[in-house]
Motif scaffolding. Structure first.
Motif, PDB file in Angstrom:
ATOM      1  N   GLU A 496       0.832  -1.211   0.000  1.00  0.00           N
ATOM      2  CA  GLU A 496       0.000   0.000   0.000  1.00  0.00           C
ATOM      3  C   GLU A 496       0.862   1.254   0.000  1.00  0.00           C
ATOM      4  OE1 GLU A 496      -3.953  -0.013   2.209  1.00  0.00           O
ATOM      5  OE2 GLU A 496      -2.804  -1.487   3.348  1.00  0.00           O
ATOM      6  N   GLU A 497       1.931   1.243   0.785  1.00  0.00           N
ATOM      7  CA  GLU A 497       2.836   2.386   0.853  1.00  0.00           C
ATOM      8  C   GLU A 497       4.119   2.031   0.112  1.00  0.00           C
ATOM      9  OE1 GLU A 497       3.459   3.372   4.898  1.00  0.00           O
ATOM     10  OE2 GLU A 497       1.348   3.849   5.298  1.00  0.00           O
ATOM     11  N   MET A 498       4.432   2.817  -0.883  1.00  0.00           N
ATOM     12  CA  MET A 498       5.614   2.542  -1.688  1.00  0.00           C
ATOM     13  C   MET A 498       6.884   2.800  -0.862  1.00  0.00           C
ATOM     14  SD  MET A 498       4.393   1.363  -4.346  1.00  0.00           S
ATOM     15  CE  MET A 498       5.838   1.224  -5.380  1.00  0.00           C
ATOM     16  N   PRO A 499       7.998   2.136  -1.201  1.00  0.00           N
ATOM     17  CA  PRO A 499       9.228   2.254  -0.399  1.00  0.00           C
ATOM     18  C   PRO A 499       9.783   3.671  -0.414  1.00  0.00           C
ATOM     19  CG  PRO A 499       9.631   1.081  -2.458  1.00  0.00           C
ATOM     20  CD  PRO A 499       8.153   1.203  -2.327  1.00  0.00           C
ATOM     21  N   ILE A 500      10.393   4.017   0.700  1.00  0.00           N
ATOM     22  CA  ILE A 500      10.962   5.365   0.838  1.00  0.00           C
ATOM     23  C   ILE A 500      12.473   5.326   1.036  1.00  0.00           C
ATOM     24  CG2 ILE A 500       8.846   6.419   1.713  1.00  0.00           C
ATOM     25  CD1 ILE A 500       9.916   6.061   4.534  1.00  0.00           C
ATOM     26  N   THR A 501      13.049   4.160   1.310  1.00  0.00           N
ATOM     27  CA  THR A 501      14.497   4.038   1.489  1.00  0.00           C
ATOM     28  C   THR A 501      15.079   3.198   0.363  1.00  0.00           C
ATOM     29  OG1 THR A 501      14.372   2.027   2.841  1.00  0.00           O
ATOM     30  CG2 THR A 501      14.202   4.147   3.977  1.00  0.00           C
ATOM     31  N   VAL A 502      16.381   3.271   0.215  1.00  0.00           N
ATOM     32  CA  VAL A 502      17.066   2.496  -0.825  1.00  0.00           C
ATOM     33  C   VAL A 502      16.916   1.005  -0.567  1.00  0.00           C
ATOM     34  CG1 VAL A 502      19.301   2.009  -1.888  1.00  0.00           C
ATOM     35  CG2 VAL A 502      18.694   4.358  -1.252  1.00  0.00           C
ATOM     36  N   LEU A 503      17.038   0.596   0.699  1.00  0.00           N
ATOM     37  CA  LEU A 503      16.921  -0.819   1.049  1.00  0.00           C
ATOM     38  C   LEU A 503      15.528  -1.350   0.704  1.00  0.00           C
ATOM     39  CD1 LEU A 503      18.378  -3.228   2.360  1.00  0.00           C
ATOM     40  CD2 LEU A 503      17.416  -2.508   4.548  1.00  0.00           C
ATOM     41  N   GLN A 504      14.497  -0.584   1.037  1.00  0.00           N
ATOM     42  CA  GLN A 504      13.134  -1.015   0.716  1.00  0.00           C
ATOM     43  C   GLN A 504      12.923  -1.092  -0.792  1.00  0.00           C
ATOM     44  OE1 GLN A 504      10.750   1.906   2.752  1.00  0.00           O
ATOM     45  NE2 GLN A 504      10.781   0.800   4.702  1.00  0.00           N
ATOM     46  N   SER A 505      13.497  -0.168  -1.530  1.00  0.00           N
ATOM     47  CA  SER A 505      13.375  -0.200  -2.989  1.00  0.00           C
ATOM     48  C   SER A 505      14.071  -1.419  -3.573  1.00  0.00           C
ATOM     49  CB  SER A 505      13.967   1.083  -3.584  1.00  0.00           C
ATOM     50  OG  SER A 505      13.277   2.216  -3.124  1.00  0.00           O
ATOM     51  N   GLU A 586      15.439 -16.400  13.778  1.00  0.00           N
ATOM     52  CA  GLU A 586      15.563 -14.971  14.040  1.00  0.00           C
ATOM     53  C   GLU A 586      15.876 -14.242  12.735  1.00  0.00           C
ATOM     54  OE1 GLU A 586      15.189 -13.095  16.713  1.00  0.00           O
ATOM     55  OE2 GLU A 586      14.562 -14.765  17.992  1.00  0.00           O
ATOM     56  N   MET A 587      15.227 -13.115  12.546  1.00  0.00           N
ATOM     57  CA  MET A 587      15.423 -12.356  11.319  1.00  0.00           C
ATOM     58  C   MET A 587      16.692 -11.517  11.422  1.00  0.00           C
ATOM     59  SD  MET A 587      14.243 -11.708   8.317  1.00  0.00           S
ATOM     60  CE  MET A 587      12.597 -12.391   8.500  1.00  0.00           C
ATOM     61  N   PRO A 588      17.699 -11.771  10.567  1.00  0.00           N
ATOM     62  CA  PRO A 588      18.909 -10.947  10.609  1.00  0.00           C
ATOM     63  C   PRO A 588      18.640  -9.573   9.984  1.00  0.00           C
ATOM     64  CG  PRO A 588      19.058 -12.518   8.824  1.00  0.00           C
ATOM     65  CD  PRO A 588      17.780 -12.836   9.557  1.00  0.00           C
ATOM     66  N   GLU A 589      19.531  -8.674  10.229  1.00  0.00           N
ATOM     67  CA  GLU A 589      19.377  -7.342   9.666  1.00  0.00           C
ATOM     68  C   GLU A 589      19.751  -7.356   8.191  1.00  0.00           C
ATOM     69  OE1 GLU A 589      21.050  -2.779  10.298  1.00  0.00           O
ATOM     70  OE2 GLU A 589      21.755  -4.426  11.566  1.00  0.00           O
ATOM     71  N   LEU A 590      18.839  -6.878   7.363  1.00  0.00           N
ATOM     72  CA  LEU A 590      19.083  -6.831   5.936  1.00  0.00           C
ATOM     73  C   LEU A 590      19.866  -5.571   5.586  1.00  0.00           C
ATOM     74  CD1 LEU A 590      15.629  -7.968   4.472  1.00  0.00           C
ATOM     75  CD2 LEU A 590      17.732  -9.304   4.633  1.00  0.00           C
ATOM     76  N   THR A 591      20.830  -5.746   4.706  1.00  0.00           N
ATOM     77  CA  THR A 591      21.613  -4.616   4.218  1.00  0.00           C
ATOM     78  C   THR A 591      21.619  -4.640   2.694  1.00  0.00           C
ATOM     79  OG1 THR A 591      23.679  -5.889   4.228  1.00  0.00           O
ATOM     80  CG2 THR A 591      23.102  -4.659   6.244  1.00  0.00           C
ATOM     81  N   ALA A 592      21.998  -3.521   2.110  1.00  0.00           N
ATOM     82  CA  ALA A 592      22.069  -3.460   0.651  1.00  0.00           C
ATOM     83  C   ALA A 592      23.086  -4.448   0.102  1.00  0.00           C
ATOM     84  CB  ALA A 592      22.424  -2.033   0.211  1.00  0.00           C
ATOM     85  N   GLU A 593      24.176  -4.671   0.846  1.00  0.00           N
ATOM     86  CA  GLU A 593      25.198  -5.620   0.387  1.00  0.00           C
ATOM     87  C   GLU A 593      24.671  -7.044   0.382  1.00  0.00           C
ATOM     88  OE1 GLU A 593      25.630  -3.308   2.628  1.00  0.00           O
ATOM     89  OE2 GLU A 593      26.916  -1.901   1.531  1.00  0.00           O
TER      90      GLU A 593
END
Length: 781
Positions: A496-505, A586-593
């Motif tokens: 519903e809400e489009m991504p606002i950060t690079v990671l979300q995109s 456990e969900m690890p932290e997602l990064t662009a890399e």
């Protein structure tokens, strides 16, 4: 918990990845917790502090019956909450499990329990209501942008139904006897016209056509296509069941057994390409360092099925020495593959240890396929020989060899030894007899197989179904460009809400590409199953002509006109977000890399599966069809198909080589001369027809082609078959006419109950007040 579930974790791991992973988009991840919350909210009042896995089976059945009753409430929001609770059960009550294998175990247990309690029938009624919900359709049509929220109810229902179909379809070693019985019952139920007088698959086909006509743009098409594919796979059977049906069909027709099992032959094949020597590899590296363009031959690579580690000798995908002048026109070919760059720049790893001799696979010497000869080929050979040595022919006589030299006798004997009569040839001959003698031969006994019932249901709208599937395939193809009037297949992946950060995109971009790949996979598998099953059921139950008329051949060629190695090795997946991994660990932290790195798989099996299916469909469309083969030549498919040979996987190479073989005679002597490695691969991998001069261009089929005449003749045969077998008013010319006045007037006519009240008025209006011109009967028409 049953210990046998955990005995083979590798098998179970592969199973539940196939079962769960591709059903959900990554944007649906927050809904997993929502399903759990609605279940626990309702279950807490029923279980009094106990967990689901601690209940006895009778208590579980009682709770499922309570959920079933709650599905019938009129409040839409309450129904959705109950449906989410049922979905949580089908997902394996993951919050009460410690490992992914536990999730799989409880998912199977719960799914069979849900089916036994009649949940599927209730879900089907709700699905029909949602499909006919005109308010939701009209609001979706008016909205400028459609998102996940517009298809919530449909996605929940389709997810439950998919999990039930796929879980019950797959058979495991630890299945209970009652589960086996339930599987057969469910299979017959899905394939029979029990749902509004038609099979369940037709309801899903209706959803596809409604979506493509823009009347319901909010339909979650990926889930619909996955469910449709698995339903067809369950009711009609996969390729192994198809092979068994073919064997039984030949036995019924008293035909000789098949010369080999094609599935086993293909599995035993190795990818074609000669091994590269160490000197060649060193020379290639030196040329690359000097900045010169390398011209390397194809190097050998094991089948992708056994690809386990990075190996420069397997990843070499440079251009081969057989490159066409046409290949250089494409910008795709001019690029250096990233795998090649890695091979050249990085130092080679130590060679893998040699396998012990006992592990080597022993392949039989000689060609993998037994040659085949058609009756038509023997007739053509004898006709040519008689014209040459005697000066006249004897028609279709293949027995009389008088006057022919001894070598011709030996040739005919060899041809007859390899003669192959297909089921299709017998069916065509039988159909000709039925068309010529409809009264003498009487009614044909048609077996009510699942394929027969599905074809009967699809027949009135078959072309619309095919066109809708191809529209979706075109919209999901990676080579398609976005257009304003194209179908929006992303309705069930966009949030519903489009991504606002690079990671979300980046995450959404991966999700969108993965979404398209899954749609291509489902459509390609679905079309291939329909083609094969309908052809086996009857040769004139043809889907292929509808595909050809809908431009399927250029569509598939357009699909392959890309950097196919990049498509095969695409990494559009995020393993930590795959279900059930994301709800157990456990969900690890997602990064662009980490998103850019992708998973550890060297190849994307989903895309490889899709490519093989599309190549097989193209083979099905063009086999024994001269005009369609010429379409491949006209569309310049040879360089496109040759680029696909870079994928060193045996099955994919086999179907590429088949497509190249049928058009080599039309490509000219220069092409054959400059592509001798490809010609050798065709000779080694593809079945031989003893009279087929595919490598020389001397066949009589190398004639001018008339696409319209050939397709019209085929269409006429199909229409005659459909009219004879399925037309309710068939044989109208042979229906006896009653000419006896007394019997005609004596027939009982059903009249409405109130007719006697208005009988006199009807008589005055319809009889007495109508002038009758008796002299008109005497005039010539």
């Amino acid at each position: 918990m049953n210990d046998s579930v955990t005995n083979s974790p590798a098998v179970q791991r592969g199973f539940y990845f196939i079962l769960f992973t591709e059903l959900y988009s990554y944007t649906e991840e927050p809904e997993f917790a929502l399903n759990r919350d609605y279940f626990e909210e309702d279950f807490r009042s029923h279980a009094r502090g106990r967990r689901w896995i601690e209940l006895a089976v009778d208590e579980q059945r009682a709770y499922v019956m309570r959920l079933l009753d709650s599905l019938e409430v009129t409040d839409r929001d309450k129904r959705l909450k109950v449906a989410r609770a049922i979905l949580y059960l089908a997902q394996g009550v993951f919050d009460e499990c410690d490992t992914e294998v536990d999730v799989l175990h409880w998912s199977r247990h719960n799914v069979f329990l849900l089916y036994d309690m009649g949940i599927f029938t209730a879900l089907l009624e709700l699905l029909s209501m949602e499909i006919d919900n005109s308010q939701a359709c009209s609001s979706a049509v008016r909205k400028p942008a459609i998102s996940l929220a517009d298809s919530t109810e449909l996605r929940v229902l389709l997810s439950i139904m998919y999990l039930m179909v796929e879980t019950i379809r797959v058979q495991t070693e630890d299945d209970r006897p009652e589960w086996t019985a339930a599987r057969e019952a469910f299979k017959n139920e899905l394939g029979s016209p029990l749902y509004n007088g038609e099979p369940f698959a037709l309801l899903l086909f209706t959803m596809v056509t409604k979506f493509c006509s823009m009347n319901a743009p909010h339909f979650p098409m990926k889930k619909v296509l996955l469910l449709l594919w698995k339903t067809i796979l369950f009711t009609l059977g996969g390729f192994e069941e198809l092979q068994e049906m073919k064997v039984r069909g030949r036995e019924r027709l008293n035909l000789p057994p098949l010369p080999e099992d094609s599935i086993k032959v293909v599995r035993a094949m190795r990818a074609a390409s000669p091994p590269a020597s160490a000197m060649e590899l060193i020379e290639q590296q030196q040329q690359q360092k000097r900045g010169r363009r390398s011209r390397r031959p194809l190097v050998k690579q094991d089948s992708l099925d056994t690809y386990n580690e990075r190996d420069p000798f397997k990843n070499d995908d440079a251009r081969d020495e057989e490159e066409d002048p046409e290949d250089t026109d494409s910008g795709i070919e001019g690029e250096v593959d990233p795998l090649d760059r890695d091979v050249i720049i990085q130092p080679p790893p130590p060679p893998p240890p040699l396998r012990p001799p006992t592990e080597r696979v022993n392949f039989p010497k000689g060609l993998p396929w037994a040659p085949k000869v058609r009756e038509k080929d023997i007739e053509h050979f004898l006709e040519t020989s008689r014209n040459k040595f005697i000066g006249f022919t004897l028609g279709n006589d293949t027995e009389t060899l008088v006057g022919l030299p001894r070598p011709i006798h030996e040739s005919v004997k060899t041809l007859k030894q390899h003669k192959y009569v297909s089921i299709a040839e017998v069916q065509i001959k039988r159909e000709e007899e039925l068309q010529q003698c409809p009264l003498t031969l009487g009614e044909e006994e048609v077996e009510e197989t699942p394929a027969e019932m599905l074809y009967l249901g699809m027949l009135p709208n078959l072309s619309q179904y095919v066109i809708a599937l191809l529209k979706l395939l075109l919209a999901a193809a990676p080579t398609s460009k976005a257009k304003t009037d194209s179908i929006n297949i992303l309705a069930d992946v966009l949030p519903e809400e489009m991504p606002i950060t690079v990671l979300q995109s980046m995450k959404l971009g991966i999700d969108v590409n993965r979404h398209k790949e899954i749609i291509v996979k489902a459509i390609s598998a679905l079309l291939l199953l329909l083609l094969k099953h309908f052809k086996l059921n009857h040769i004139y139950q043809i889907v292929s002509q509808h595909l050809v008329f809908a431009n399927c051949i250029p569509l598939i060629l357009k699909f392959f006109n890309q950097n196919i190695m990049s498509y095969i090795s695409a990494k559009n997946s995020i393993c930590v977000l795959d279900f059930p991994h994301c709800v157990v660990h456990e969900m690890p932290e997602l990064t662009a890399e980490s998103l850019e790195a992708g998973d550890n798989n060297q190849f994307c099996w989903r895309n490889l599966f899709s490519c093989i299916n599309l190549l097989r469909i193209l083979n099905k469309l063009t086999k024994w069809k001269h005009s369609r083969t010429m379409m491949l030549v006209v569309f310049k498919s040879a360089p496109i198909l040759k680029r696909a040979l870079k994928v060193k996987q045996a099955m994919m190479q086999l179907y590429v080589l088949k497509l190249l073989k049928i058009q080599t005679k039309y490509l000219g002597r220069q092409w054959r001369k400059s592509n001798m490695k490809t010609m050798s691969a065709i000779y080694q991998k593809v079945r031989h027809r003893l009279n087929d001069d595919w490598a020389y261009g001397n066949d009589i089929d190398a004639r001018p082609w008339d696409f319209q005449a050939e397709e019209c003749a085929l269409r006429e045969s199909i229409e005659k078959f459909n009219s004879r077998r399925y037309d309710k008013n068939k044989n109208g010319d042979f229906t006896p006419v009653d000419n006896c006045l007394q019997s005609v007037l004596g027939q009982r006519v059903e009249l409405p109950e109130d007719f006697h009240y208005s009988y006199e008025m009807w008589l005055e209006r319809e009889v007495f007040s109508q002038p009758i011109q008796w002299e008109g009967l005497l005039q010539n028409p």
